[in-house]
Design a protein around this motif. Sequence first.
Motif, PDB file in Angstrom:
ATOM      1  N   ILE A  91      44.438  40.922  34.431  1.00  0.00           N
ATOM      2  CA  ILE A  91      43.269  41.729  34.063  1.00  0.00           C
ATOM      3  C   ILE A  91      43.568  43.162  34.490  1.00  0.00           C
ATOM      4  O   ILE A  91      44.012  43.379  35.622  1.00  0.00           O
ATOM      5  CB  ILE A  91      42.016  41.235  34.821  1.00  0.00           C
ATOM      6  CG1 ILE A  91      41.651  39.801  34.423  1.00  0.00           C
ATOM      7  CG2 ILE A  91      40.828  42.181  34.600  1.00  0.00           C
ATOM      8  CD1 ILE A  91      40.585  39.170  35.323  1.00  0.00           C
ATOM      9  N   THR A  92      43.344  44.124  33.618  1.00  0.00           N
ATOM     10  CA  THR A  92      43.474  45.531  34.028  1.00  0.00           C
ATOM     11  C   THR A  92      42.206  46.283  33.632  1.00  0.00           C
ATOM     12  O   THR A  92      41.466  45.844  32.744  1.00  0.00           O
ATOM     13  CB  THR A  92      44.686  46.226  33.370  1.00  0.00           C
ATOM     14  OG1 THR A  92      44.395  46.415  31.971  1.00  0.00           O
ATOM     15  CG2 THR A  92      45.963  45.422  33.533  1.00  0.00           C
ATOM     16  N   THR A  93      41.990  47.397  34.307  1.00  0.00           N
ATOM     17  CA  THR A  93      40.768  48.168  34.011  1.00  0.00           C
ATOM     18  C   THR A  93      41.072  49.625  33.662  1.00  0.00           C
ATOM     19  O   THR A  93      40.153  50.409  33.490  1.00  0.00           O
ATOM     20  CB  THR A  93      39.800  48.121  35.210  1.00  0.00           C
ATOM     21  OG1 THR A  93      40.530  48.430  36.394  1.00  0.00           O
ATOM     22  CG2 THR A  93      39.170  46.758  35.359  1.00  0.00           C
ATOM     23  N   ARG A 103      46.226  35.931  50.205  1.00  0.00           N
ATOM     24  CA  ARG A 103      44.819  36.303  50.310  1.00  0.00           C
ATOM     25  C   ARG A 103      44.386  36.238  51.767  1.00  0.00           C
ATOM     26  O   ARG A 103      44.956  35.483  52.556  1.00  0.00           O
ATOM     27  CB  ARG A 103      43.937  35.348  49.486  1.00  0.00           C
ATOM     28  CG  ARG A 103      44.211  35.336  47.983  1.00  0.00           C
ATOM     29  CD  ARG A 103      43.824  36.632  47.300  1.00  0.00           C
ATOM     30  NE  ARG A 103      43.926  36.537  45.843  1.00  0.00           N
ATOM     31  CZ  ARG A 103      45.004  36.858  45.135  1.00  0.00           C
ATOM     32  NH1 ARG A 103      46.092  37.309  45.747  1.00  0.00           N
ATOM     33  NH2 ARG A 103      45.007  36.727  43.817  1.00  0.00           N
ATOM     34  N   LEU A 108      53.852  46.992  31.485  1.00  0.00           N
ATOM     35  CA  LEU A 108      52.800  46.567  30.542  1.00  0.00           C
ATOM     36  C   LEU A 108      52.551  47.660  29.507  1.00  0.00           C
ATOM     37  O   LEU A 108      52.296  47.367  28.341  1.00  0.00           O
ATOM     38  CB  LEU A 108      51.493  46.291  31.296  1.00  0.00           C
ATOM     39  CG  LEU A 108      51.420  45.030  32.146  1.00  0.00           C
ATOM     40  CD1 LEU A 108      50.145  45.035  32.969  1.00  0.00           C
ATOM     41  CD2 LEU A 108      51.491  43.784  31.265  1.00  0.00           C
ATOM     42  N   ARG A 141      52.792  39.844  34.839  1.00  0.00           N
ATOM     43  CA  ARG A 141      52.950  41.109  34.107  1.00  0.00           C
ATOM     44  C   ARG A 141      54.224  41.153  33.262  1.00  0.00           C
ATOM     45  O   ARG A 141      54.496  42.154  32.611  1.00  0.00           O
ATOM     46  CB  ARG A 141      52.961  42.284  35.096  1.00  0.00           C
ATOM     47  CG  ARG A 141      51.710  42.380  35.949  1.00  0.00           C
ATOM     48  CD  ARG A 141      51.771  43.562  36.905  1.00  0.00           C
ATOM     49  NE  ARG A 141      50.572  43.644  37.721  1.00  0.00           N
ATOM     50  CZ  ARG A 141      50.409  43.007  38.879  1.00  0.00           C
ATOM     51  NH1 ARG A 141      51.367  42.250  39.357  1.00  0.00           N
ATOM     52  NH2 ARG A 141      49.286  43.139  39.559  1.00  0.00           N
ATOM     53  N   LEU A 177      49.795  32.570  46.405  1.00  0.00           N
ATOM     54  CA  LEU A 177      49.173  33.890  46.437  1.00  0.00           C
ATOM     55  C   LEU A 177      48.834  34.300  47.867  1.00  0.00           C
ATOM     56  O   LEU A 177      48.545  33.461  48.715  1.00  0.00           O
ATOM     57  CB  LEU A 177      47.899  33.887  45.590  1.00  0.00           C
ATOM     58  CG  LEU A 177      48.028  33.303  44.177  1.00  0.00           C
ATOM     59  CD1 LEU A 177      46.721  33.458  43.414  1.00  0.00           C
ATOM     60  CD2 LEU A 177      49.178  33.947  43.429  1.00  0.00           C
ATOM     61  N   THR A 223      46.523  30.911  40.400  1.00  0.00           N
ATOM     62  CA  THR A 223      46.657  31.681  39.159  1.00  0.00           C
ATOM     63  C   THR A 223      46.846  33.161  39.505  1.00  0.00           C
ATOM     64  O   THR A 223      45.892  33.922  39.603  1.00  0.00           O
ATOM     65  CB  THR A 223      45.440  31.453  38.243  1.00  0.00           C
ATOM     66  OG1 THR A 223      45.357  30.044  37.964  1.00  0.00           O
ATOM     67  CG2 THR A 223      45.577  32.199  36.925  1.00  0.00           C
ATOM     68  N   GLY A 224      48.091  33.517  39.712  1.00  0.00           N
ATOM     69  CA  GLY A 224      48.405  34.893  40.102  1.00  0.00           C
ATOM     70  C   GLY A 224      48.593  35.789  38.894  1.00  0.00           C
ATOM     71  O   GLY A 224      48.659  35.325  37.758  1.00  0.00           O
TER      72      GLY A 224
HETATM   73  C1  LIG Z   1      39.405  44.461  38.324  1.00  0.00           C
HETATM   74  C2  LIG Z   1      40.901  44.309  38.351  1.00  0.00           C
HETATM   75  C3  LIG Z   1      41.711  45.364  37.920  1.00  0.00           C
HETATM   76  C4  LIG Z   1      43.089  45.238  37.923  1.00  0.00           C
HETATM   77  N1  LIG Z   1      43.855  46.260  37.424  1.00  0.00           N
HETATM   78  C5  LIG Z   1      45.189  46.100  37.325  1.00  0.00           C
HETATM   79  C6  LIG Z   1      45.981  47.089  36.706  1.00  0.00           C
HETATM   80  O1  LIG Z   1      45.481  48.111  36.249  1.00  0.00           O
HETATM   81  N2  LIG Z   1      47.315  46.889  36.618  1.00  0.00           N
HETATM   82  C7  LIG Z   1      47.895  45.754  37.115  1.00  0.00           C
HETATM   83  O2  LIG Z   1      49.110  45.596  37.007  1.00  0.00           O
HETATM   84  N3  LIG Z   1      47.163  44.795  37.722  1.00  0.00           N
HETATM   85  C8  LIG Z   1      45.830  44.933  37.817  1.00  0.00           C
HETATM   86  N4  LIG Z   1      45.055  43.948  38.379  1.00  0.00           N
HETATM   87  C9  LIG Z   1      45.697  42.740  38.966  1.00  0.00           C
HETATM   88  C10 LIG Z   1      45.700  42.814  40.484  1.00  0.00           C
HETATM   89  O3  LIG Z   1      46.670  43.757  40.890  1.00  0.00           O
HETATM   90  C11 LIG Z   1      45.978  41.419  41.034  1.00  0.00           C
HETATM   91  O4  LIG Z   1      44.906  40.570  40.690  1.00  0.00           O
HETATM   92  C12 LIG Z   1      46.111  41.433  42.536  1.00  0.00           C
HETATM   93  O5  LIG Z   1      47.121  42.312  42.963  1.00  0.00           O
HETATM   94  C13 LIG Z   1      46.436  40.042  43.067  1.00  0.00           C
HETATM   95  O6  LIG Z   1      47.667  39.639  42.540  1.00  0.00           O
HETATM   96  P1  LIG Z   1      48.157  38.123  42.657  1.00  0.00           P
HETATM   97  O7  LIG Z   1      47.081  37.269  42.046  1.00  0.00           O
HETATM   98  O8  LIG Z   1      49.438  38.041  41.897  1.00  0.00           O
HETATM   99  O9  LIG Z   1      48.317  37.834  44.113  1.00  0.00           O
HETATM  100  C14 LIG Z   1      43.680  44.047  38.398  1.00  0.00           C
HETATM  101  C15 LIG Z   1      42.866  42.985  38.818  1.00  0.00           C
HETATM  102  C16 LIG Z   1      41.497  43.102  38.768  1.00  0.00           C
HETATM  103  C17 LIG Z   1      40.647  41.918  39.174  1.00  0.00           C
END
Ligand SMILES: Cc1cc2nc3c(=O)[nH]c(=O)nc-3n(C[C@H](O)[C@H](O)[C@H](O)COP(=O)(O)O)c2cc1C
Length: 221
Positions: A161-163, A202, A103, A14, A200, A10-11
């Motif tokens: 998820i974004t913060t 990792r 986004l 966006r 993914l 589950t990647g």
């Molecule tokens: C706490 C957290 C904050 C994140 N913030 C952002 C963000 O602000 N913008 C964004 O595009 N992705 C954000 N992400 C997504 C991460 O970039 C993503 O989970 C990570 O790069 C792995 O990507 P993948 O699952 O496609 O390999 C966030 C993920 C987490 C868990």
Amino acid sequence: MDLVDGIRGTGAVRAFTDEPVDDHTITRVLDNARFAPSGGNRQPWRVAVVKDATIRQQLASAMQPVWDEYVALSATGVTPFSVVPPASYEMTSTAPGNTPNLLLSGIASVPVVLAVAADLSSIAMMDKDLGRVPITGGASVYPFCWNVLLAARAEGLGGVITTFASRAEPVTGPLLGLPENHALVATIFLGHPVKQPTRLTRKPVGSFTTLDRFDGPTFGA
Ligand SMILES: Cc1cc2nc3c(=O)[nH]c(=O)nc-3n(C[C@H](O)[C@H](O)[C@H](O)COP(=O)(O)O)c2cc1C
């Protein structure tokens, strides 16, 4: 879908198609996500399903400078907004403003925007008195956020998820009617993926796991 396949595949998504996501589907996603664990089973999460076009636009406007800053800091090689200051670093690039982010620029057409908050009054912050920034409280709300993504996947949806709204909480909090003693913990974007990433990248278990102590020998390599 197989649970392990779901966890491993589950990647972050966006980019979304125009296909809308109806309220029943959003409700089902949240209805499944709510089985996440939390300290004392106090379930401190609150969710706002943000549909209002003006609120969305103002959210994006508040998040954009955070994104600009994040990108500029990343360009220096540091972890942006880390609470552990690097020995030294040079700001080689300044936040230029309006760093492209689909986004944010396309927030009006993202099928689902969820603002997630945590009720701080019902979180046992086990590491609050250690003289460093506490982190354990997040464990009572981020499993829920991750469950939202997994439950969305089960519906054929993708998301991320974004913060960044949290950094702008003085603006985004009032905009979203954030109650007293609550913290904004995430903005989750969902929709039908243009492309669902499944392979993914990792780090391997042996790179982060050791035996008995964190300075012990590698485990699981
Ligand atoms: C706490 C957290 C904050 C994140 N913030 C952002 C963000 O602000 N913008 C964004 O595009 N992705 C954000 N992400 C997504 C991460 O970039 C993503 O989970 C990570 O790069 C792995 O990507 P993948 O699952 O496609 O390999 C966030 C993920 C987490 C868990």
